[in-house]
Scaffold this motif. Structure first.
Motif, PDB file in Angstrom:
ATOM      1  N   LYS A 212       0.830  -1.204   0.000  1.00 55.76           N
ATOM      2  CA  LYS A 212       0.000   0.000   0.000  1.00 55.76           C
ATOM      3  C   LYS A 212       0.867   1.257   0.000  1.00 55.76           C
ATOM      4  O   LYS A 212       0.544   2.245  -0.660  1.00 55.76           O
ATOM      5  N   VAL A 213       1.952   1.220   0.770  1.00 58.39           N
ATOM      6  CA  VAL A 213       2.867   2.367   0.799  1.00 58.39           C
ATOM      7  C   VAL A 213       3.444   2.614  -0.593  1.00 58.39           C
ATOM      8  O   VAL A 213       3.513   3.750  -1.067  1.00 58.39           O
ATOM      9  N   GLU A 214       3.857   1.532  -1.257  1.00 57.57           N
ATOM     10  CA  GLU A 214       4.410   1.673  -2.613  1.00 57.57           C
ATOM     11  C   GLU A 214       3.351   2.200  -3.575  1.00 57.57           C
ATOM     12  O   GLU A 214       3.628   3.028  -4.445  1.00 57.57           O
ATOM     13  N   GLU A 215       2.117   1.719  -3.390  1.00 63.15           N
ATOM     14  CA  GLU A 215       1.024   2.167  -4.258  1.00 63.15           C
ATOM     15  C   GLU A 215       0.762   3.657  -4.068  1.00 63.15           C
ATOM     16  O   GLU A 215       0.568   4.406  -5.032  1.00 63.15           O
ATOM     17  N   VAL A 216       0.781   4.105  -2.799  1.00 57.87           N
ATOM     18  CA  VAL A 216       0.571   5.525  -2.508  1.00 57.87           C
ATOM     19  C   VAL A 216       1.713   6.362  -3.089  1.00 57.87           C
ATOM     20  O   VAL A 216       1.485   7.433  -3.665  1.00 57.87           O
ATOM     21  N   LYS A 217       2.949   5.840  -2.926  1.00 57.61           N
ATOM     22  CA  LYS A 217       4.097   6.558  -3.467  1.00 57.61           C
ATOM     23  C   LYS A 217       3.963   6.747  -4.979  1.00 57.61           C
ATOM     24  O   LYS A 217       4.222   7.828  -5.519  1.00 57.61           O
ATOM     25  N   LYS A 218       3.576   5.672  -5.672  1.00 58.52           N
ATOM     26  CA  LYS A 218       3.406   5.749  -7.122  1.00 58.52           C
ATOM     27  C   LYS A 218       2.299   6.727  -7.490  1.00 58.52           C
ATOM     28  O   LYS A 218       2.420   7.505  -8.441  1.00 58.52           O
ATOM     29  N   SER A 219       1.195   6.677  -6.729  1.00 54.10           N
ATOM     30  CA  SER A 219       0.069   7.570  -7.004  1.00 54.10           C
ATOM     31  C   SER A 219       0.483   9.029  -6.827  1.00 54.10           C
ATOM     32  O   SER A 219       0.147   9.889  -7.648  1.00 54.10           O
ATOM     33  N   VAL A 220       1.229   9.291  -5.746  1.00 54.97           N
ATOM     34  CA  VAL A 220       1.697  10.663  -5.494  1.00 54.97           C
ATOM     35  C   VAL A 220       2.649  11.110  -6.593  1.00 54.97           C
ATOM     36  O   VAL A 220       2.582  12.241  -7.079  1.00 54.97           O
ATOM     37  N   LYS A 223       0.616  11.878  -9.772  1.00 58.09           N
ATOM     38  CA  LYS A 223      -0.123  13.133  -9.624  1.00 58.09           C
ATOM     39  C   LYS A 223       0.815  14.333  -9.726  1.00 58.09           C
ATOM     40  O   LYS A 223       0.509  15.342 -10.379  1.00 58.09           O
TER      41      LYS A 223
END
Length: 259
Positions: A212-220, A223
Motif C-alpha cells: 500500500k505504501v508503494e502504491e501511494v508513493k506511485k500515485s503521489v 499526480k
C-alpha cells in the motif's frame, strides 16, 4: 575413583565373599560389609543365595541386620534393638549416615531439630560436624548448612537400596512424570505452531502495508508529474501566462486630445 565405581567394586567383592561362605561364617561377612566406611548399598548381598538361606536358621539375626542396613534407619534399630545384636561403632556411624540419605529422599530442606532427633545428636555443633565430616566429606551428600534458618539444604544425596514394594511406586512416579512431560511437549508444540501462524500473519500484514505504501508513493508521483505537465503547458501556450506578462509590461501609447 568416583563413588559409584567404588561402590560397584566393593559390592562385587562382598558378593563373591558371601557366596563362598555358609552358615555362621556369613555373619562375619555381613558385619564386615555393614562396617565398611565406603559401602552404602546392600541389596546385591541380600540377593546372594547363601545369605537368603539364613532365613529361619539360628543365624537369621545377621540377615535382619543386613536388611536393616539395606532399608532401615537408626530409629528402626532403636525400635528393634531387643531382637538385634549390638552394633559396632562403625556400624552405628554407617546406619546414621544411611538415615541422612533416607531423610534426603523426600525432603531437600532438613531442619536441624529433625536431624538431631533422628540421629540422637544433642547439639547443633555436633550435628554440623557429623554432616560435614561423615556425610559431605564421604561424598554421599552435598548441600549447604544454614545456621540462621537451622537447616541443611540438600543439593545431592546418594540413593539407597530400593525397599520392598518401592519399585512399583517408583515406576508409577516415572509413568506420571512421563505423562506430564508428554502433555507439556504437546502444549509447547501447539504454542510453537501458534507462534508460527502469528509470524506468517504478521509477515502477510507487513507485506500488505508495504504494498500500500508503494502504491501511494506511485500515485503521489503520478499526480505530481501530471500537475507539473499542466503547469508547463500553461506557460508554453500562446496568449498564456507569458504573453499576458509581456502585454502587461509593454508601454502603452498615450492618446493626444483632438484640437
Amino acid at each position: 575413583m568416583d563413588i559409584e565405581q567404588k561402590q560397584a567394586e566393593l559390592i562385587d567383592h562382598f558378593v563373591k565373599k558371601a557366596s563362598a561362605q555358609v552358615g555362621s561364617a556369613i555373619g562375619a561377612v555381613i558385619v564386615e560389609a555393614t562396617s565398611h566406611a565406603s559401602l552404602f548399598a546392600f541389596s546385591e548381598i541380600l540377593a546372594v543365595p547363601t545369605v537368603a538361606e539364613l532365613e529361619g536358621t539360628e543365624n537369621s539375626v545377621y540377615l535382619e541386620v543386613l536388611r536393616l542396613f539395606a532399608h532401615g534407619t537408626w530409629s528402626d534399630y532403636k525400635s528393634n534393638s531387643g531382637s538385634l545384636p549390638q552394633l559396632l561403632p562403625d556400624q552405628v556411624l554407617k546406619l546414621k549416615q544411611l538415615t541422612v540419605l533416607t531423610l534426603a529422599e523426600t525432603n531437600k530442606v532438613l531442619p536441624y531439630d529433625q536431624l538431631m532427633l533422628e540421629l540422637d545428636v544433642t547439639n547443633v555443633r555436633e550435628l554440623e560436624d557429623f554432616i560435614i565430616n561423615e556425610c559431605i566429606y564421604a561424598g554421599i551428600v552435598r548441600g549447604k548448612l544454614d545456621q540462621l534458618r537451622r537447616c541443611f539444604e540438600v543439593q545431592f544425596a546418594a540413593g539407597r537400596d530400593l525397599r520392598p514394594g518401592q519399585l512399583g511406586s517408583m515406576i508409577q512416579t516415572l509413568s506420571n512424570w512421563l505423562g506430564t512431560s508428554d502433555n507439556l511437549l504437546i502444549s509447547i508444540q501447539e504454542k510453537i505452531k501458534w507462534a508460527d501462524t502469528m509470524s506468517e500473519l504478521d509477515k502477510k500484514h507487513r507485506k500488505e502495508v508495504e504494498d500500500k505504501v508503494e502504491e501511494v508513493k506511485k500515485s503521489v508521483a503520478v499526480k505530481a508529474d501530471l500537475d507539473f505537465r499542466g503547469i508547463e503547458e500553461i506557460y508554453s501556450e500562446p496568449g498564456g501566462v507569458m504573453d499576458y506578462e509581456e502585454d502587461r509590461i509593454r508601454p502603452k501609447r498615450r492618446r493626444h486630445p483632438l484640437v
